[in-house]
Enzyme design. Sequence first.
Site, PDB file in Angstrom:
ATOM      1  N   ASN A 264       5.590   5.972  28.609  1.00 45.18           N
ATOM      2  CA  ASN A 264       6.491   6.827  29.381  1.00 45.18           C
ATOM      3  C   ASN A 264       7.746   7.046  28.530  1.00 45.18           C
ATOM      4  OD1 ASN A 264       8.137   8.070  31.222  1.00 45.18           O
ATOM      5  ND2 ASN A 264       8.422   6.275  32.532  1.00 45.18           N
TER       6      ASN A 264
ATOM      7  N   GLY B 165      13.856  -1.752  31.668  1.00 45.26           N
ATOM      8  CA  GLY B 165      14.881  -1.567  30.642  1.00 45.26           C
ATOM      9  C   GLY B 165      15.926  -2.662  30.570  1.00 45.26           C
TER      10      GLY B 165
ATOM     11  N   GLU C 296      13.212   5.787  38.704  1.00 45.73           N
ATOM     12  CA  GLU C 296      14.380   6.572  38.274  1.00 45.73           C
ATOM     13  C   GLU C 296      14.458   7.883  39.053  1.00 45.73           C
ATOM     14  OE1 GLU C 296      13.371   6.357  34.144  1.00 45.73           O
ATOM     15  OE2 GLU C 296      13.943   4.241  34.126  1.00 45.73           O
TER      16      GLU C 296
ATOM     17  N   SER D 226      10.132  -3.792  30.858  1.00 38.34           N
ATOM     18  CA  SER D 226      10.498  -4.604  29.689  1.00 38.34           C
ATOM     19  C   SER D 226       9.297  -5.205  28.957  1.00 38.34           C
ATOM     20  CB  SER D 226      11.495  -5.707  30.086  1.00 38.34           C
ATOM     21  OG  SER D 226      12.713  -5.133  30.507  1.00 38.34           O
TER      22      SER D 226
ATOM     23  N   LYS E 290      10.073   9.053  29.019  1.00 42.44           N
ATOM     24  CA  LYS E 290      11.237   9.465  29.821  1.00 42.44           C
ATOM     25  C   LYS E 290      11.908  10.691  29.172  1.00 42.44           C
ATOM     26  CE  LYS E 290      11.517   4.748  31.454  1.00 42.44           C
ATOM     27  NZ  LYS E 290      12.291   3.653  32.002  1.00 42.44           N
TER      28      LYS E 290
ATOM     29  N   GLU F 275       6.238  -1.801  39.026  1.00 41.58           N
ATOM     30  CA  GLU F 275       7.398  -1.843  38.142  1.00 41.58           C
ATOM     31  C   GLU F 275       8.607  -2.351  38.933  1.00 41.58           C
ATOM     32  OE1 GLU F 275       6.987   0.953  34.583  1.00 41.58           O
ATOM     33  OE2 GLU F 275       7.834   2.144  36.193  1.00 41.58           O
TER      34      GLU F 275
ATOM     35  N   HIS G 284       8.316   7.504  40.036  1.00 41.15           N
ATOM     36  CA  HIS G 284       9.017   6.525  39.193  1.00 41.15           C
ATOM     37  C   HIS G 284      10.364   6.176  39.833  1.00 41.15           C
ATOM     38  CE1 HIS G 284      11.101   4.680  35.851  1.00 41.15           C
ATOM     39  NE2 HIS G 284       9.922   4.470  35.311  1.00 41.15           N
TER      40      HIS G 284
HETATM   41  P1  PGA Z   1      10.777  -0.161  30.174  1.00 42.51           P
HETATM   42  O1  PGA Z   1      10.464   0.995  31.222  1.00 42.51           O
HETATM   43  O2  PGA Z   1       9.490  -0.501  29.467  1.00 42.51           O
HETATM   44  O3  PGA Z   1      11.807   0.439  29.248  1.00 42.51           O
HETATM   45  O4  PGA Z   1      11.314  -1.320  30.947  1.00 42.51           O
HETATM   46  C1  PGA Z   1       9.277   1.002  31.970  1.00 42.51           C
HETATM   47  C2  PGA Z   1       9.241   2.212  32.857  1.00 42.51           C
HETATM   48  O5  PGA Z   1      10.289   2.576  33.432  1.00 42.51           O
HETATM   49  O6  PGA Z   1       8.192   2.843  33.024  1.00 42.51           O
END
Ligand code: PGA
Length: 255
Positions: free
Chosen positions: A13, A177, A99, A217, A15, A171, A97
């Site tokens: 992903n 992150g 976000e 992460s 983003k 998640e 997601h």
């Molecule tokens: P990350 O994000 O691996 O940077 O923690 C995962 C995601 O949001 O899909």
Amino acid sequence: MSNFNKPKTIVANWKMNPVSFGEAESLIKTIKNGIQESDKTKIIICPPVVYLSKIKANSSFDLGIQNIFWEDEGAYTGEISAVIAKNLKIKYTIIGHSERRKYLNETDEMVNLKIQSALKNNISPILCIGETLKEKQEDQAIEVIVIQVEKALNNITKSQIINSEFQIAYEPIWAIGTGETPSINEIMSACLLIRKIVSNLYDRETAEKISILYGGSVNSKNAFDFVDKTGMDGLLIGGASLNGSEFARIVELFG
Ligand code: PGA
């Protein structure tokens, strides 16, 4: 309910990254060069939509988009429909997601409409769910996960799930992150819980057919155990998918 024979799915992903065509091209080349083809892994790259043609021209990876709108076409400025994605030969879409839930106020009802639209157009959803830190601290994680899965799957039939490559990515928001991750036991429990919810809503066959991914992460040090020791079918990777050699290292752990 083990899925040890299924290929492991590794989703990148990206983003809202990287910020130029050139960087997207070089990222996909690094990933491609670092990975041996294997029937033990399935790789899905989800770049910003404007880079899709570039990625397609430079690799044979399966492609996904990071979001779709629920209507097929029309006056919805800025949106992309499942029909448009289907016509571009996109096979997967991330839906819900955290976000998008946070910054764009996406609700479980919108997530459900998007899933319906994706399935109607033969696009397999990668449904994202997970609790916030506050919900975890207040022991509400299980309830949150149950509600998110149940609402997302409202009016979705067993045959729609069985006939797609439906995936649910657990998640935890506090792990995205941040460098923080749940324990192996917590990831295993989440995996079992999601299969149980799906089994209660449908049946065991459906619960086994759905792929369950972990995201938050993930890096090349923790990735293998997060799948191998938990019953998860794969990983949804954000930050580490923007470093081509790190992403390839993760894929190769399962190859
Ligand atoms: P990350 O994000 O691996 O940077 O923690 C995962 C995601 O949001 O899909």
